[in-house]
Design an enzyme around this catalytic site. Structure first.
Site, PDB file in Angstrom:
ATOM      1  N   ARG A  86       0.892  -1.275  -0.136  1.00  0.00           N
ATOM      2  CA  ARG A  86      -0.010  -0.033   0.167  1.00  0.00           C
ATOM      3  C   ARG A  86       0.943   1.302  -0.036  1.00  0.00           C
ATOM      4  O   ARG A  86       0.383   2.323  -0.719  1.00  0.00           O
ATOM      5  CB  ARG A  86      -0.951   0.088   1.225  1.00  0.00           C
ATOM      6  CG  ARG A  86      -2.221   0.551   1.110  1.00  0.00           C
ATOM      7  CD  ARG A  86      -2.841   0.546   2.625  1.00  0.00           C
ATOM      8  NE  ARG A  86      -3.066  -0.817   3.133  1.00  0.00           N
ATOM      9  CZ  ARG A  86      -4.090  -1.439   3.004  1.00  0.00           C
ATOM     10  NH1 ARG A  86      -4.941  -1.468   1.866  1.00  0.00           N
ATOM     11  NH2 ARG A  86      -4.283  -2.684   3.480  1.00  0.00           N
ATOM     12  N   TYR A  87       1.830   1.245   0.668  1.00  0.00           N
ATOM     13  CA  TYR A  87       2.872   2.210   0.738  1.00  0.00           C
ATOM     14  C   TYR A  87       4.274   2.042   0.190  1.00  0.00           C
ATOM     15  O   TYR A  87       4.347   0.841   0.348  1.00  0.00           O
ATOM     16  CB  TYR A  87       3.036   2.638   2.295  1.00  0.00           C
ATOM     17  CG  TYR A  87       1.886   3.053   2.979  1.00  0.00           C
ATOM     18  CD1 TYR A  87       1.211   4.148   3.104  1.00  0.00           C
ATOM     19  CD2 TYR A  87       1.269   1.982   3.829  1.00  0.00           C
ATOM     20  CE1 TYR A  87       0.134   4.314   3.899  1.00  0.00           C
ATOM     21  CE2 TYR A  87       0.241   2.452   4.489  1.00  0.00           C
ATOM     22  CZ  TYR A  87      -0.513   3.603   4.745  1.00  0.00           C
ATOM     23  OH  TYR A  87      -1.509   3.763   5.356  1.00  0.00           O
ATOM     24  N   ARG A  90       6.710  -0.104   2.742  1.00  0.00           N
ATOM     25  CA  ARG A  90       6.285  -1.220   3.698  1.00  0.00           C
ATOM     26  C   ARG A  90       5.252  -2.144   2.981  1.00  0.00           C
ATOM     27  O   ARG A  90       4.411  -1.622   2.142  1.00  0.00           O
ATOM     28  CB  ARG A  90       5.897  -0.908   4.923  1.00  0.00           C
ATOM     29  CG  ARG A  90       4.538  -0.090   4.974  1.00  0.00           C
ATOM     30  CD  ARG A  90       4.544   0.962   6.250  1.00  0.00           C
ATOM     31  NE  ARG A  90       4.883   2.352   5.539  1.00  0.00           N
ATOM     32  CZ  ARG A  90       4.115   3.341   6.100  1.00  0.00           C
ATOM     33  NH1 ARG A  90       2.971   3.445   6.747  1.00  0.00           N
ATOM     34  NH2 ARG A  90       4.475   4.638   5.201  1.00  0.00           N
ATOM     35  N   CYS A  99      -6.517 -17.792  13.134  1.00  0.00           N
ATOM     36  CA  CYS A  99      -6.398 -17.107  14.168  1.00  0.00           C
ATOM     37  C   CYS A  99      -6.675 -17.750  15.747  1.00  0.00           C
ATOM     38  O   CYS A  99      -7.759 -18.990  15.696  1.00  0.00           O
ATOM     39  CB  CYS A  99      -7.400 -16.020  14.274  1.00  0.00           C
ATOM     40  SG  CYS A  99      -7.078 -14.562  12.769  1.00  0.00           S
ATOM     41  N   CYS A 103     -12.691 -12.902  15.857  1.00  0.00           N
ATOM     42  CA  CYS A 103     -13.477 -11.651  16.431  1.00  0.00           C
ATOM     43  C   CYS A 103     -14.451 -11.227  15.607  1.00  0.00           C
ATOM     44  O   CYS A 103     -14.273 -10.941  14.383  1.00  0.00           O
ATOM     45  CB  CYS A 103     -12.469 -10.382  16.394  1.00  0.00           C
ATOM     46  SG  CYS A 103     -10.983 -11.072  17.349  1.00  0.00           S
ATOM     47  N   CYS A 106     -14.024  -8.131  12.823  1.00  0.00           N
ATOM     48  CA  CYS A 106     -12.782  -8.352  12.222  1.00  0.00           C
ATOM     49  C   CYS A 106     -12.901  -7.748  10.770  1.00  0.00           C
ATOM     50  O   CYS A 106     -13.901  -8.107  10.119  1.00  0.00           O
ATOM     51  CB  CYS A 106     -12.301  -9.810  12.054  1.00  0.00           C
ATOM     52  SG  CYS A 106     -10.768 -10.020  11.095  1.00  0.00           S
ATOM     53  N   ARG A 108     -10.946  -8.403   8.346  1.00  0.00           N
ATOM     54  CA  ARG A 108     -10.737  -9.421   7.283  1.00  0.00           C
ATOM     55  C   ARG A 108     -11.801 -10.471   7.710  1.00  0.00           C
ATOM     56  O   ARG A 108     -11.237 -11.852   7.326  1.00  0.00           O
ATOM     57  CB  ARG A 108      -9.232  -9.881   7.332  1.00  0.00           C
ATOM     58  CG  ARG A 108      -8.415  -8.867   7.187  1.00  0.00           C
ATOM     59  CD  ARG A 108      -6.944  -9.235   6.310  1.00  0.00           C
ATOM     60  NE  ARG A 108      -6.202  -8.177   6.208  1.00  0.00           N
ATOM     61  CZ  ARG A 108      -5.102  -7.736   6.757  1.00  0.00           C
ATOM     62  NH1 ARG A 108      -4.815  -8.517   8.164  1.00  0.00           N
ATOM     63  NH2 ARG A 108      -4.479  -6.711   6.591  1.00  0.00           N
ATOM     64  N   ASP A 268     -14.029  -0.419  10.847  1.00  0.00           N
ATOM     65  CA  ASP A 268     -14.223  -0.390   9.699  1.00  0.00           C
ATOM     66  C   ASP A 268     -15.654  -0.653   8.959  1.00  0.00           C
ATOM     67  O   ASP A 268     -16.291  -1.189   9.790  1.00  0.00           O
ATOM     68  CB  ASP A 268     -13.085  -1.499   9.045  1.00  0.00           C
ATOM     69  CG  ASP A 268     -11.661  -0.880   9.244  1.00  0.00           C
ATOM     70  OD1 ASP A 268     -11.389   0.375   8.868  1.00  0.00           O
ATOM     71  OD2 ASP A 268     -10.881  -1.788   9.670  1.00  0.00           O
ATOM     72  N   ASP A 305      -8.962   3.581   8.619  1.00  0.00           N
ATOM     73  CA  ASP A 305      -8.440   3.169   7.546  1.00  0.00           C
ATOM     74  C   ASP A 305      -9.501   3.774   6.318  1.00  0.00           C
ATOM     75  O   ASP A 305     -10.693   3.337   6.523  1.00  0.00           O
ATOM     76  CB  ASP A 305      -8.458   1.685   7.498  1.00  0.00           C
ATOM     77  CG  ASP A 305      -7.359   1.067   7.234  1.00  0.00           C
ATOM     78  OD1 ASP A 305      -6.480   1.317   6.381  1.00  0.00           O
ATOM     79  OD2 ASP A 305      -6.533   0.416   8.254  1.00  0.00           O
ATOM     80  N   LYS A 312      -4.233   4.627   6.535  1.00  0.00           N
ATOM     81  CA  LYS A 312      -4.476   5.095   7.697  1.00  0.00           C
ATOM     82  C   LYS A 312      -4.340   6.571   7.739  1.00  0.00           C
ATOM     83  O   LYS A 312      -3.328   6.923   7.145  1.00  0.00           O
ATOM     84  CB  LYS A 312      -4.072   4.673   8.634  1.00  0.00           C
ATOM     85  CG  LYS A 312      -4.288   3.230   9.045  1.00  0.00           C
ATOM     86  CD  LYS A 312      -3.749   2.644  10.311  1.00  0.00           C
ATOM     87  CE  LYS A 312      -3.842   1.158  10.468  1.00  0.00           C
ATOM     88  NZ  LYS A 312      -3.519   0.439   9.083  1.00  0.00           N
TER      89      LYS A 312
HETATM   90  S1  SF4 Z   1      -9.213  -9.197  14.364  1.00  0.00           S
HETATM   91 FE1  SF4 Z   1      -9.241 -10.781  12.759  1.00  0.00          FE
HETATM   92  S2  SF4 Z   1      -7.176 -10.989  12.201  1.00  0.00           S
HETATM   93 FE2  SF4 Z   1      -7.163 -10.207  14.221  1.00  0.00          FE
HETATM   94  S3  SF4 Z   1      -7.342 -12.065  15.758  1.00  0.00           S
HETATM   95 FE3  SF4 Z   1      -9.348 -11.168  15.264  1.00  0.00          FE
HETATM   96  S4  SF4 Z   1     -10.323 -12.377  13.790  1.00  0.00           S
HETATM   97 FE4  SF4 Z   1      -8.090 -12.686  13.567  1.00  0.00          FE
END
Ligand code: SF4
Length: 353
Positions: A86-87, A90, A99, A103, A106, A108, A268, A305, A312
């Site tokens: 993206r940059y 980096r 994971c 979450c 999340c 993603r 997000d 973001d 960001k």
């Molecule tokens: S925020 Fe998303 S990538 Fe991070 S631990 Fe939770 S589920 Fe996994």
């Protein structure tokens, strides 16, 4: 106790009641709640902030028109499989998609999970070759998924390969493991990520002060004792940490666990996560309150973001905005000869421009 991974297991544990829409929510994203997080849930509280982060909810089936499958534009910036560029200086490197917990908010959420694709050995080598071939890359950020879910030997080999690339000065890992599965931070794992030539930093995702239980604090201590600088990343979440007292306690707990609060992420525009979203106005109000309460060491930067992969940006609050109005361009370009600056306690003062 084991990690709970199905709706049936959650129902047996009394965390959900059978409900057809819940199956739809569970279909859209994997479930995992570790024993450490299960142990922190207050079963007498129907709005428990730990449970809220990991237990699927029917609210996840409500998709708002502005919500996106790829809210931060990873796809648009994918250079080769597993690399998001993206940059100029980096890249993100995503070796795994699993994971320790899933979450519900999340960013993603449509990519992570057991069905997600980890990079094969050949794909990982191609991703490392991309970094080797781009001398402008100064920092590599291992994310995913959670890179600390990799076996220590594989992780050590990957970090050694990155460390061998002369222009890579910084390797950063982002992980939830020290908080949600602290027993995984073994001597072997710490040895695998111990800094070599390149500087190594670890970003730790933590959203509520209760998450910094004794085992998590001990795991963070093992990492800090190994010379690994620790940064805190928190997502601002309705019903979890959108109160000043909670954020105050969280930031203090992070600093005393030797973790520097780094980012407070505005949530997000992830599909099915409207119930977690807080307004930017509320986020700025919370940040303003923290400025008056916490030392600089405990202050995170509140960031957004920009959807579409534009990166960001800090979103305030601005302490000059009271005088200049709310037009952000007025702050960026011409400042008047005399400014007024608002202090941490809400009073304004004159200052020469
Ligand atoms: S925020 Fe998303 S990538 Fe991070 S631990 Fe939770 S589920 Fe996994």
């Amino acid at each position: 106790m084991q990690t709970l991974r199905t709706l049936e297991a959650l129902a047996r544990d009394g965390l959900v009641a059978p409900e057809p829409l819940l199956a739809e929510a569970a279909e859209a994203m994997a479930i995992a709640i570790t024993p450490e997080m299960l142990g922190l849930i207050d079963r007498t509280d129907p709005n428990d902030p730990i449970a809220r982060q990991f237990v699927p909810s029917v609210s996840e089936t409500r998709i708002a028109p502005e919500e996106l499958a790829d809210p931060i534009g990873d796809e648009a910036r994918t250079a080769v499989k597993g690399i998001v560029h993206r940059y100029p200086d980096r890249v993100l490197l995503k070796p795994v998609h699993v994971c320790p917990v899933y979450c519900r908010f999340c960013f993603r959420r449509e990519k992570v999970g057991p069905g997600g694709e980890a990079l094969s050995a050949a794909e990982l080598e191609a991703a490392v070759a991309y970094i080797r071939d781009h001398p402008a890359i100064w920092e590599v950020i291992l994310t995913g998924g959670d890179p600390l879910m990799m076996a220590p030997r594989r992780l050590s080999e990957l970090i050694a390969a990155l460390d061998a690339i002369g222009h890579v000065a910084v390797i950063r890992l982002h992980s939830r493991v020290p908080i949600v599965d602290p027993g995984r931070i073994t001597e072997e794992l710490v040895g695998a990520i111990k800094p070599r030539r390149a500087a190594l930093w670890l970003g730790v995702h933590c959203n509520h002060p209760r998450e910094l239980a004794p085992a998590a604090r001990a795991a963070l201590g093992r990492l800090a004792d190994a010379g690994i600088p620790l940064l805190g990343q928190t997502v601002l979440l309705a019903g979890v940490n959108d109160e000043v007292e909670t954020l105050d306690q969280l930031m203090r707990a992070l600093v005393t666990a030797r973790v520097k609060p780094y980012y407070l992420h505005h949530p997000d525009l992830v599909r099915g996560t409207g119930h977690f979203r807080v307004s930017i106005a509320r986020g700025r109000e919370l940040m303003r309150a923290l400025r008056g309460r916490l030392s600089g060491l405990a202050q995170p930067t509140y960031v957004l973001d920009v959807p579409g992969g534009h990166g960001k940006v800090p979103i305030g609050p601005s302490y000059l905005a009271g005088y200049l109005g709310d037009d952000p361009d007025a702050l960026a370009d011409e400042l008047p000869d005399e400014l007024r600056v608002r202090d941490a306690f809400g009073e304004t003062h004159r200052y020469p421009g």
